[in-house]
Design a protein around this motif. Structure first.
Motif, PDB file in Angstrom:
ATOM      1  N   ASP A 130     -43.713  62.384  -2.535  1.00  0.00           N
ATOM      2  CA  ASP A 130     -44.178  62.039  -1.186  1.00  0.00           C
ATOM      3  C   ASP A 130     -43.411  60.876  -0.583  1.00  0.00           C
ATOM      4  O   ASP A 130     -43.688  60.473   0.548  1.00  0.00           O
ATOM      5  CB  ASP A 130     -45.677  61.675  -1.224  1.00  0.00           C
ATOM      6  CG  ASP A 130     -46.535  62.798  -1.773  1.00  0.00           C
ATOM      7  OD1 ASP A 130     -46.158  63.969  -1.574  1.00  0.00           O
ATOM      8  OD2 ASP A 130     -47.566  62.496  -2.407  1.00  0.00           O
ATOM      9  N   TYR A 131     -42.454  60.338  -1.344  1.00  0.00           N
ATOM     10  CA  TYR A 131     -41.842  59.092  -0.898  1.00  0.00           C
ATOM     11  C   TYR A 131     -40.999  59.248   0.356  1.00  0.00           C
ATOM     12  O   TYR A 131     -40.937  58.343   1.193  1.00  0.00           O
ATOM     13  CB  TYR A 131     -40.993  58.485  -2.022  1.00  0.00           C
ATOM     14  CG  TYR A 131     -40.464  57.117  -1.665  1.00  0.00           C
ATOM     15  CD1 TYR A 131     -41.330  56.033  -1.542  1.00  0.00           C
ATOM     16  CD2 TYR A 131     -39.114  56.914  -1.436  1.00  0.00           C
ATOM     17  CE1 TYR A 131     -40.864  54.770  -1.202  1.00  0.00           C
ATOM     18  CE2 TYR A 131     -38.628  55.654  -1.103  1.00  0.00           C
ATOM     19  CZ  TYR A 131     -39.511  54.589  -0.985  1.00  0.00           C
ATOM     20  OH  TYR A 131     -39.045  53.345  -0.638  1.00  0.00           O
ATOM     21  N   LYS A 132     -40.345  60.376   0.502  1.00  0.00           N
ATOM     22  CA  LYS A 132     -39.498  60.574   1.682  1.00  0.00           C
ATOM     23  C   LYS A 132     -40.308  60.391   2.964  1.00  0.00           C
ATOM     24  O   LYS A 132     -39.858  59.724   3.909  1.00  0.00           O
ATOM     25  CB  LYS A 132     -38.855  61.960   1.657  1.00  0.00           C
ATOM     26  CG  LYS A 132     -37.886  62.220   2.796  1.00  0.00           C
ATOM     27  CD  LYS A 132     -37.186  63.572   2.636  1.00  0.00           C
ATOM     28  CE  LYS A 132     -36.168  63.799   3.736  1.00  0.00           C
ATOM     29  NZ  LYS A 132     -35.445  65.089   3.557  1.00  0.00           N
ATOM     30  N   GLN A 133     -41.525  60.948   2.985  1.00  0.00           N
ATOM     31  CA  GLN A 133     -42.362  60.819   4.165  1.00  0.00           C
ATOM     32  C   GLN A 133     -42.848  59.386   4.337  1.00  0.00           C
ATOM     33  O   GLN A 133     -42.872  58.853   5.454  1.00  0.00           O
ATOM     34  CB  GLN A 133     -43.559  61.775   4.060  1.00  0.00           C
ATOM     35  CG  GLN A 133     -44.483  61.749   5.265  1.00  0.00           C
ATOM     36  CD  GLN A 133     -43.762  62.132   6.553  1.00  0.00           C
ATOM     37  OE1 GLN A 133     -43.013  63.106   6.577  1.00  0.00           O
ATOM     38  NE2 GLN A 133     -43.973  61.364   7.624  1.00  0.00           N
ATOM     39  N   ARG A 134     -43.243  58.740   3.239  1.00  0.00           N
ATOM     40  CA  ARG A 134     -43.702  57.345   3.331  1.00  0.00           C
ATOM     41  C   ARG A 134     -42.568  56.441   3.819  1.00  0.00           C
ATOM     42  O   ARG A 134     -42.780  55.551   4.638  1.00  0.00           O
ATOM     43  CB  ARG A 134     -44.198  56.884   1.958  1.00  0.00           C
ATOM     44  CG  ARG A 134     -44.597  55.401   1.899  1.00  0.00           C
ATOM     45  CD  ARG A 134     -45.766  55.056   2.810  1.00  0.00           C
ATOM     46  NE  ARG A 134     -46.987  55.675   2.333  1.00  0.00           N
ATOM     47  CZ  ARG A 134     -47.807  55.111   1.445  1.00  0.00           C
ATOM     48  NH1 ARG A 134     -47.542  53.913   0.954  1.00  0.00           N
ATOM     49  NH2 ARG A 134     -48.901  55.740   1.073  1.00  0.00           N
ATOM     50  N   PHE A 135     -41.368  56.674   3.318  1.00  0.00           N
ATOM     51  CA  PHE A 135     -40.210  55.895   3.740  1.00  0.00           C
ATOM     52  C   PHE A 135     -39.965  56.071   5.238  1.00  0.00           C
ATOM     53  O   PHE A 135     -39.776  55.094   5.968  1.00  0.00           O
ATOM     54  CB  PHE A 135     -38.987  56.343   2.936  1.00  0.00           C
ATOM     55  CG  PHE A 135     -37.689  55.693   3.338  1.00  0.00           C
ATOM     56  CD1 PHE A 135     -37.322  54.469   2.817  1.00  0.00           C
ATOM     57  CD2 PHE A 135     -36.828  56.314   4.240  1.00  0.00           C
ATOM     58  CE1 PHE A 135     -36.126  53.867   3.186  1.00  0.00           C
ATOM     59  CE2 PHE A 135     -35.634  55.736   4.609  1.00  0.00           C
ATOM     60  CZ  PHE A 135     -35.274  54.502   4.084  1.00  0.00           C
TER      61      PHE A 135
END
Length: 539
Positions: A130-135
């Motif tokens: 999910d990190y791409k979206q959080r970034f």
């Protein structure tokens, strides 16, 4: 299709498992070492390498980027230095592969780290998936934390770095890094990946250049009198057939794609790109890759793979391996100790590994390569003194094996999160939970081979590493950036992977691979090639 002449292994930021056919899973970090080639990229001088720490390894790696091996934690590690900071808060955004750790208020290990650092480290993190979206959400919001981990492909990265983050060249290039001795111990190859358009933009989360490995249930092979190290592809195929017993629900291996990767290694094909005279060729464009794909298809027809192998998760394939339903499994080299742990309760379990061998007497094998930088941590634009303090924090978090700081960050508090067995720290159940704070994805030192109380495992891991590193060829894309790769590779790589799977299971003919490659080229592959060639020429 082109024939491969001079091999140059590449593993860039894109998904090598898609294009390369190997099960590349990133492993532990590198011990350091500087390449003999020029240390300059564009106008940016790389940090001067200097081995961090003073503990002599039991198994010193002879290769740049290799992990040193240790049989035990040093007795009476040097007293921790004074905290590098004197109060305040540092905010950070990063990712994790683990469950969520208890928060700061309930986590004495985290509190101990803050005490050693001399500041409150306030970490926001998301699962890696999910990190791409959080970034993206964080960047769009404009309220950046002090430290941000860049993980995976990021569109318009050079422009983003210049607009929002700090150029660190004056602080880290050349001998300037001596102010941060732990960071100076990170491998030169890993630093090379932080350089974009001649400037150093972050601190690398360094990894050794070993990707996947073929793990073997030696105990099961021994029962049949079979060798786990074939001499060529013909013997490898004979081994797979001999291990398969469908009537008793046993197949040689669970993953055709992983075996395809091993066959490409046997044929001397690198995992992604090849550079010759400044010209780049994708491995999927070579005649050797087509041959490997044909052989893998033939093995599928021979029935040596678990019938659910193509659609199984890594966890499922690992469970089959542990249970003995598939005596071979392709996994990340970092997973070596995990396989030993999973097999500890299995009667007679004995683990070994299979190195790539020449396809026949006329071929020289290569080993698939892992990324030398899993991610990098960048610093938001700040005043010079603030930048220096943030670098001090990153340096403290990168303390090497054998130091008191390493012991605190990795294990916490004796008697509360771990106990000593001899000189080795062993987590208790509470410590196993508290340790899940992702400090190591903000900054980390050179990772090592260390299996407390398990000298045999450490020696086996080290032996494989040294042989594998001798088979890995240089990566000509290190320090190169392709905007097309960042924006297009997920889409065109997935289409290529889907087509490859259709060939493996017999739904499409082998001859259709040329069409799939042509579609990949038109969809962005040729532009990625052009980007790399332009950047390579400029370098």
């Amino acid at each position: 299709m082109e024939t491969l002449t001079r091999r140059s292994l590449i593993m860039g930021a894109s998904a090598a498992a898609v294009i390369g056919g190997a099960a590349t899973v990133t492993g532990c970090g590198s011990s350091g070492g500087e390449q003999t080639d020029a240390r300059r990229i564009g106008n940016g001088e790389l940090p001067t390498f200097a081995e961090a720490g003073s503990v002599k390894p039991d198994l010193p790696s002879e290769h740049p980027g290799g992990m040193h091996g240790f049989f035990s934690y040093p007795a009476d590690p040097p007293a921790a230095a004074a905290p590098p900071l004197s109060g305040g808060k540092i905010s950070a955004l990063t990712y994790t592969f683990d469950p969520v750790a208890p928060g700061l208020a309930e986590n004495p290990l985290w509190q101990k780290v803050n005490q050693g650092l001399g500041a409150e480290l306030d970490i926001t993190y998301a699962p890696s998936a999910d990190y791409k979206q959080r970034f993206a959400t964080t960047i769009a919001g404009g309220d950046l934390p002090d430290l941000v981990t860049i993980y995976g492909s990021v569109q318009q990265l050079p422009a983003l770095l210049k607009a929002q983050f700090q150029d660190l060249s004056e602080h880290l290039a050349g001998d300037a890094i001596a102010d941060y001795p732990n960071l100076a111990g990170l491998a030169t190859e890993s630093w090379r990946e932080t350089v974009i358009e001649g400037s150093i933009w972050g601190v690398p989360i360094a990894r050794p250049p070993i990707g996947g490995a073929m793990f073997v249930r030696k105990d099961l092979l021994d029962k049949q009198g079979l060798s786990g190290q074939p001499k060529d592809f013909a013997e490898f195929k004979e081994l797979l057939v001999a291990l398969t017993d469908e009537r008793n629900s046993r197949w040689a291996c669970g993953d055709p794609a992983g075996v395809l990767g091993l066959i490409t290694s046997m044929l001397g094909i690198p995992s992604l790109w090849i550079e010759e005279g400044g010209k780049f060729t994708a491995n999927i464009e070579t005649e050797q890759y087509v041959k490997a794909l044909a052989d893998a298809r033939g093995l599928v027809e021979a029935g040596v793979f678990h019938p659910d192998g193509l659609n199984a998760t890594n966890n499922q394939r690992n469970d089959w391996f542990t249970a003995g339903r598939t005596p071979l499994v392709q996994g990340g080299f970092v997973g070596y100790s995990k396989y030993e742990l999973w097999g500890a309760e299995v009667p007679g379990f004995e683990l070994s590994t299979m190195l790539p061998v020449g396809y026949d007497s006329s071929t020289e094998p290569v080993h698939n390569r892992g990324t030398v930088m899993q991610a990098m941590t960048v610093i938001k634009k700040s005043e010079p003194d603030r930048v220096k303090n943030l670098l001090k924090a990153l340096d403290w978090l990168a303390a090497p094996f054998g130091s008191s700081e390493y012991l605190t960050r990795k294990f916490g508090i004796e008697g509360e999160t771990y106990a000593l067995e001899g000189t080795d720290p062993i987590f208790n159940s509470r410590g196993q939970n508290l340790k899940l704070v992702p400090f190591g994805y903000i900054s980390d030192g050179p990772q090592v081979i260390y299996d407390p109380g398990q000298r045999r495992i450490a020696e086996a891991r080290f032996a494989y590493q040294e042989k594998a590193l001798a088979m890995i060829e240089p990566d000509p894309t290190l320090g190169l950036y392709s905007e097309t790769e960042a924006t297009k590779t997920a889409q065109i790589g997935k289409a290529l992977e889907d087509h490859r799977q259709e060939i493996l299971i017999g739904r499409k003919p082998l001859a259709s691979w040329a069409e799939a490659v042509s579609t990949w080229r038109q969809g962005g592959g040729d532009k990625i090639r052009e980007d790399y060639q332009t950047a390579f020429a400029a370098k």
